[in-house]
Write an enzyme that holds these catalytic residues in place. Structure first.
Site, PDB file in Angstrom:
ATOM      1  N   ASP A 118       0.868  -1.184   0.000  1.00 19.81           N
ATOM      2  CA  ASP A 118       0.000   0.000   0.000  1.00 19.81           C
ATOM      3  C   ASP A 118       0.905   1.234   0.000  1.00 19.81           C
ATOM      4  OD1 ASP A 118      -3.170   0.623   1.199  1.00 19.81           O
ATOM      5  OD2 ASP A 118      -1.705   2.228   1.050  1.00 19.81           O
ATOM      6  N   GLU A 126     -12.481   3.453  -1.017  1.00 17.25           N
ATOM      7  CA  GLU A 126     -11.735   4.365  -1.892  1.00 17.25           C
ATOM      8  C   GLU A 126     -11.589   3.817  -3.312  1.00 17.25           C
ATOM      9  OE1 GLU A 126      -7.192   5.880  -2.012  1.00 17.25           O
ATOM     10  OE2 GLU A 126      -8.039   5.709  -0.001  1.00 17.25           O
ATOM     11  N   HIS A 185     -10.376  -5.674  -2.508  1.00 18.11           N
ATOM     12  CA  HIS A 185      -9.020  -5.807  -1.952  1.00 18.11           C
ATOM     13  C   HIS A 185      -9.074  -6.053  -0.455  1.00 18.11           C
ATOM     14  CE1 HIS A 185     -10.056  -1.503  -1.984  1.00 18.11           C
ATOM     15  NE2 HIS A 185      -9.316  -1.369  -0.898  1.00 18.11           N
ATOM     16  N   HIS A 224      -6.732  -5.531   2.984  1.00 17.06           N
ATOM     17  CA  HIS A 224      -5.548  -4.921   3.592  1.00 17.06           C
ATOM     18  C   HIS A 224      -4.920  -5.935   4.543  1.00 17.06           C
ATOM     19  CE1 HIS A 224      -6.503  -0.553   2.709  1.00 17.06           C
ATOM     20  NE2 HIS A 224      -7.713  -1.057   2.591  1.00 17.06           N
TER      21      HIS A 224
HETATM   22  P1  AMP Z   1      -9.882   1.421   0.624  1.00 20.54           P
HETATM   23  O1  AMP Z   1     -10.528   1.398  -0.755  1.00 20.54           O
HETATM   24  O2  AMP Z   1     -10.588   2.383   1.557  1.00 20.54           O
HETATM   25  O3  AMP Z   1      -9.765   0.051   1.215  1.00 20.54           O
HETATM   26  O4  AMP Z   1      -8.405   2.003   0.457  1.00 20.54           O
HETATM   27  C1  AMP Z   1      -7.645   1.825  -0.711  1.00 20.54           C
HETATM   28  C2  AMP Z   1      -6.180   1.713  -0.374  1.00 20.54           C
HETATM   29  O5  AMP Z   1      -5.466   1.663  -1.601  1.00 20.54           O
HETATM   30  C3  AMP Z   1      -5.589   2.880   0.436  1.00 20.54           C
HETATM   31  O6  AMP Z   1      -4.971   2.383   1.623  1.00 20.54           O
HETATM   32  C4  AMP Z   1      -4.568   3.507  -0.511  1.00 20.54           C
HETATM   33  O7  AMP Z   1      -3.419   3.968   0.144  1.00 20.54           O
HETATM   34  C5  AMP Z   1      -4.252   2.348  -1.454  1.00 20.54           C
HETATM   35  N1  AMP Z   1      -3.823   2.781  -2.774  1.00 20.54           N
HETATM   36  C6  AMP Z   1      -4.458   3.617  -3.613  1.00 20.54           C
HETATM   37  N2  AMP Z   1      -3.768   3.779  -4.757  1.00 20.54           N
HETATM   38  C7  AMP Z   1      -2.642   3.007  -4.635  1.00 20.54           C
HETATM   39  C8  AMP Z   1      -1.517   2.749  -5.470  1.00 20.54           C
HETATM   40  N3  AMP Z   1      -1.392   3.310  -6.685  1.00 20.54           N
HETATM   41  N4  AMP Z   1      -0.550   1.910  -5.021  1.00 20.54           N
HETATM   42  C9  AMP Z   1      -0.665   1.332  -3.803  1.00 20.54           C
HETATM   43  N5  AMP Z   1      -1.699   1.543  -2.973  1.00 20.54           N
HETATM   44  C10 AMP Z   1      -2.679   2.369  -3.367  1.00 20.54           C
END
Ligand code: AMP
Length: 132
Positions: A29, A92, A97, A99
């Protein structure tokens, strides 16, 4: 249109890859709660990405957890953390996905907390250590 995670899997957007097989991809991440915070994502056909983890069919959901289990074991081995927290938010990025966050206490998995800042070199070296 492809999601940002599909573009990452395709290599169109760079990522710090940790693991990959024919169905799943794991990468660091970019805004980690702690060093080693990794995302596990399924590979979907472009434009057919599912957004919500519980829309996955049972077999894919199970296989994703088994893949995540392997990655989590590696994160624990490399970081020495007490546990690897498994969190699904998905608010987001509209691409399923998980974590995986190395934790030693509950405070380490507070998504409202300031994120850790790693340099590109630190990300690359961590990904190399975690690589499976
Ligand atoms: P969420 O959708 O709330 O579970 O969060 C999405 C996660 O994706 C966040 O922790 C971001 O930091 C991560 N994220 C977004 N874009 C990228 C990227 N290009 N590379 C790595 N992580 C990402």
């Amino acid at each position: 249109m492809a999601t940002i995670f599909t573009k990452i899997i395709q290599g169109a957007i760079p990522s710090y890859k940790v693991a990959e097989d024919d169905r799943f991809y794991a990468f660091l991440d970019i805004n980690p709660l702690r060093a080693g915070h990794t995302l596990v994502v399924p590979k979907f056909a472009e434009g057919e990405e599912l957004d919500y983890i519980f829309d996955l069919d049972d077999e894919t959901l199970s296989a994703m957890m088994v893949f995540a289990k392997r990655v989590a074991a590696r994160i624990r081995e490399v970081t020495g953390c007490a546990r690897v927290a498994t969190v699904v938010l998905g608010l987001e990025v509209p691409h399923v996905h998980i974590h995986l966050v190395p934790i030693d206490s509950e405070a380490d998995v507070d998504f409202r907390a300031p994120r850790e800042k790693l340099s590109p070199d630190e990300f690359a070296s961590l990904a190399a250590k975690l690589a499976m």
